[in-house]
Motif scaffolding. Sequence first.
Motif, PDB file in Angstrom:
ATOM      1  N   SER A 139       0.870  -1.186   0.000  1.00  0.00           N
ATOM      2  CA  SER A 139       0.000   0.000   0.000  1.00  0.00           C
ATOM      3  C   SER A 139       0.896   1.221   0.000  1.00  0.00           C
ATOM      4  CB  SER A 139      -0.901   0.003   1.235  1.00  0.00           C
ATOM      5  OG  SER A 139      -1.768  -1.095   1.208  1.00  0.00           O
ATOM      6  N   GLY A 140       1.755   1.294  -0.998  1.00  0.00           N
ATOM      7  CA  GLY A 140       2.746   2.353  -0.997  1.00  0.00           C
ATOM      8  C   GLY A 140       3.055   2.890  -2.378  1.00  0.00           C
ATOM      9  N   HIS A 141       4.345   2.966  -2.671  1.00  0.00           N
ATOM     10  CA  HIS A 141       4.813   3.605  -3.889  1.00  0.00           C
ATOM     11  C   HIS A 141       6.134   2.946  -4.298  1.00  0.00           C
ATOM     12  CE1 HIS A 141       6.542   6.849  -6.386  1.00  0.00           C
ATOM     13  NE2 HIS A 141       5.279   7.092  -6.676  1.00  0.00           N
ATOM     14  N   VAL A 142       6.367   2.847  -5.621  1.00  0.00           N
ATOM     15  CA  VAL A 142       7.637   2.337  -6.127  1.00  0.00           C
ATOM     16  C   VAL A 142       8.160   3.303  -7.177  1.00  0.00           C
ATOM     17  CG1 VAL A 142       6.657   0.852  -7.940  1.00  0.00           C
ATOM     18  CG2 VAL A 142       8.870   0.292  -6.944  1.00  0.00           C
ATOM     19  N   GLU A 143       9.473   3.516  -7.140  1.00  0.00           N
ATOM     20  CA  GLU A 143      10.101   4.400  -8.116  1.00  0.00           C
ATOM     21  C   GLU A 143      11.471   3.842  -8.481  1.00  0.00           C
ATOM     22  OE1 GLU A 143      11.362   9.072  -8.727  1.00  0.00           O
ATOM     23  OE2 GLU A 143      10.297   8.483  -6.927  1.00  0.00           O
ATOM     24  N   SER A 144      11.761   3.840  -9.785  1.00  0.00           N
ATOM     25  CA  SER A 144      13.081   3.416 -10.234  1.00  0.00           C
ATOM     26  C   SER A 144      14.075   4.550 -10.029  1.00  0.00           C
ATOM     27  CB  SER A 144      13.049   2.978 -11.699  1.00  0.00           C
ATOM     28  OG  SER A 144      12.652   4.044 -12.534  1.00  0.00           O
ATOM     29  N   GLU A 145      15.340   4.183  -9.971  1.00  0.00           N
ATOM     30  CA  GLU A 145      16.386   5.173  -9.736  1.00  0.00           C
ATOM     31  C   GLU A 145      16.384   6.275 -10.795  1.00  0.00           C
ATOM     32  OE1 GLU A 145      20.895   4.775  -8.264  1.00  0.00           O
ATOM     33  OE2 GLU A 145      20.513   3.789 -10.186  1.00  0.00           O
ATOM     34  N   ASP A 146      16.067   5.906 -12.052  1.00  0.00           N
ATOM     35  CA  ASP A 146      16.056   6.910 -13.125  1.00  0.00           C
ATOM     36  C   ASP A 146      14.726   7.660 -13.219  1.00  0.00           C
ATOM     37  OD1 ASP A 146      14.324   5.062 -14.268  1.00  0.00           O
ATOM     38  OD2 ASP A 146      15.624   4.607 -15.965  1.00  0.00           O
ATOM     39  N   GLY A 147      13.740   7.294 -12.392  1.00  0.00           N
ATOM     40  CA  GLY A 147      12.458   7.981 -12.364  1.00  0.00           C
ATOM     41  C   GLY A 147      11.476   7.550 -13.432  1.00  0.00           C
ATOM     42  N   LEU A 148      11.895   6.656 -14.349  1.00  0.00           N
ATOM     43  CA  LEU A 148      10.991   6.218 -15.405  1.00  0.00           C
ATOM     44  C   LEU A 148       9.794   5.443 -14.835  1.00  0.00           C
ATOM     45  CD1 LEU A 148      10.473   6.196 -18.431  1.00  0.00           C
ATOM     46  CD2 LEU A 148      11.784   4.087 -18.565  1.00  0.00           C
ATOM     47  N   LEU A 149      10.064   4.582 -13.873  1.00  0.00           N
ATOM     48  CA  LEU A 149       8.981   3.905 -13.162  1.00  0.00           C
ATOM     49  C   LEU A 149       8.661   4.739 -11.928  1.00  0.00           C
ATOM     50  CD1 LEU A 149      10.203   0.199 -13.270  1.00  0.00           C
ATOM     51  CD2 LEU A 149       8.665   1.359 -14.845  1.00  0.00           C
ATOM     52  N   ASP A 150       7.414   5.090 -11.785  1.00  0.00           N
ATOM     53  CA  ASP A 150       7.002   5.943 -10.679  1.00  0.00           C
ATOM     54  C   ASP A 150       5.515   5.674 -10.453  1.00  0.00           C
ATOM     55  OD1 ASP A 150       6.619   7.903  -8.786  1.00  0.00           O
ATOM     56  OD2 ASP A 150       7.370   9.544 -10.029  1.00  0.00           O
ATOM     57  N   PHE A 151       5.210   4.653  -9.626  1.00  0.00           N
ATOM     58  CA  PHE A 151       3.837   4.159  -9.512  1.00  0.00           C
ATOM     59  C   PHE A 151       3.387   4.022  -8.070  1.00  0.00           C
ATOM     60  CE2 PHE A 151       5.546   1.703 -13.224  1.00  0.00           C
ATOM     61  CZ  PHE A 151       4.811   2.317 -14.217  1.00  0.00           C
ATOM     62  N   PRO A 152       2.115   4.293  -7.830  1.00  0.00           N
ATOM     63  CA  PRO A 152       1.540   3.863  -6.556  1.00  0.00           C
ATOM     64  C   PRO A 152       1.349   2.343  -6.591  1.00  0.00           C
ATOM     65  CG  PRO A 152      -0.124   4.986  -7.890  1.00  0.00           C
ATOM     66  CD  PRO A 152       1.164   5.053  -8.640  1.00  0.00           C
ATOM     67  N   ILE A 153       1.485   1.729  -5.452  1.00  0.00           N
ATOM     68  CA  ILE A 153       1.305   0.284  -5.302  1.00  0.00           C
ATOM     69  C   ILE A 153       0.068   0.063  -4.442  1.00  0.00           C
ATOM     70  CG2 ILE A 153       2.303  -1.849  -4.351  1.00  0.00           C
ATOM     71  CD1 ILE A 153       3.911  -0.840  -6.683  1.00  0.00           C
ATOM     72  N   SER A 154      -0.801  -0.859  -4.867  1.00  0.00           N
ATOM     73  CA  SER A 154      -1.944  -1.197  -4.022  1.00  0.00           C
ATOM     74  C   SER A 154      -2.227  -2.678  -4.145  1.00  0.00           C
ATOM     75  CB  SER A 154      -3.183  -0.375  -4.401  1.00  0.00           C
ATOM     76  OG  SER A 154      -3.645  -0.718  -5.682  1.00  0.00           O
TER      77      SER A 154
END
Length: 141
Positions: free
Chosen positions: A16-31
Motif C-alpha cells: 500500500s505504498g509507492h515504487v520508483e526506479s532510480e532513473d524515475g521512469l517507473l514511478d507508480f503507486p502500489i496497491s
Amino acid sequence: MKTIFEAKATNTGGRSGHVESEDGLLDFPISMPTLKGKTDPKSTNPEELFAAAYSSCYGAGLQAVAKQHGIEDLGDFSVTATVSLNSEDEGFFLEAILDAYLPTVDKEMGETLMKDAHEICPYSKATRDNITVHLNLLLDE
C-alpha cells in the motif's frame, strides 16, 4: 561473473505504498488488489511488475534460441505472462503462466523454442523449483 546491467527501484509503504526506479521512469503507486480488481486503477502491484519483466525477458530468450535453431525472424510474436498471488494454509505463493504466440514456426518447433527459452531465461532460472511455471504455445485456429 560480469555484470551486464543493474536496475534499482525503491518501494515505500509495501503493498500500500509507492515504487520508483532510480532513473524515475517507473514511478507508480502500489496497491493490493482485491478479488474484484485494483482498489486504485492507476496503481500497480508486484505481480503485475513481475509479469511485465518476465514476459520481456522470456521473449528475448525466445529470440536467442530461435537464432540457435536457424530461425532469423519470429514475426509478430508475443509473450503474455500471467502471475498469480495465491494462498494456502502454509502461506502465500506465486504461480506463472507464459503464453507465447510464435506465428512463423510450426507447433513442434514452437514447443522446442519455448522449452529451450525456459532453460536460458534468467527469470525462468530464478523461478525454477521455486514456483510453478506453465508454458503454453498459442496456435492459429
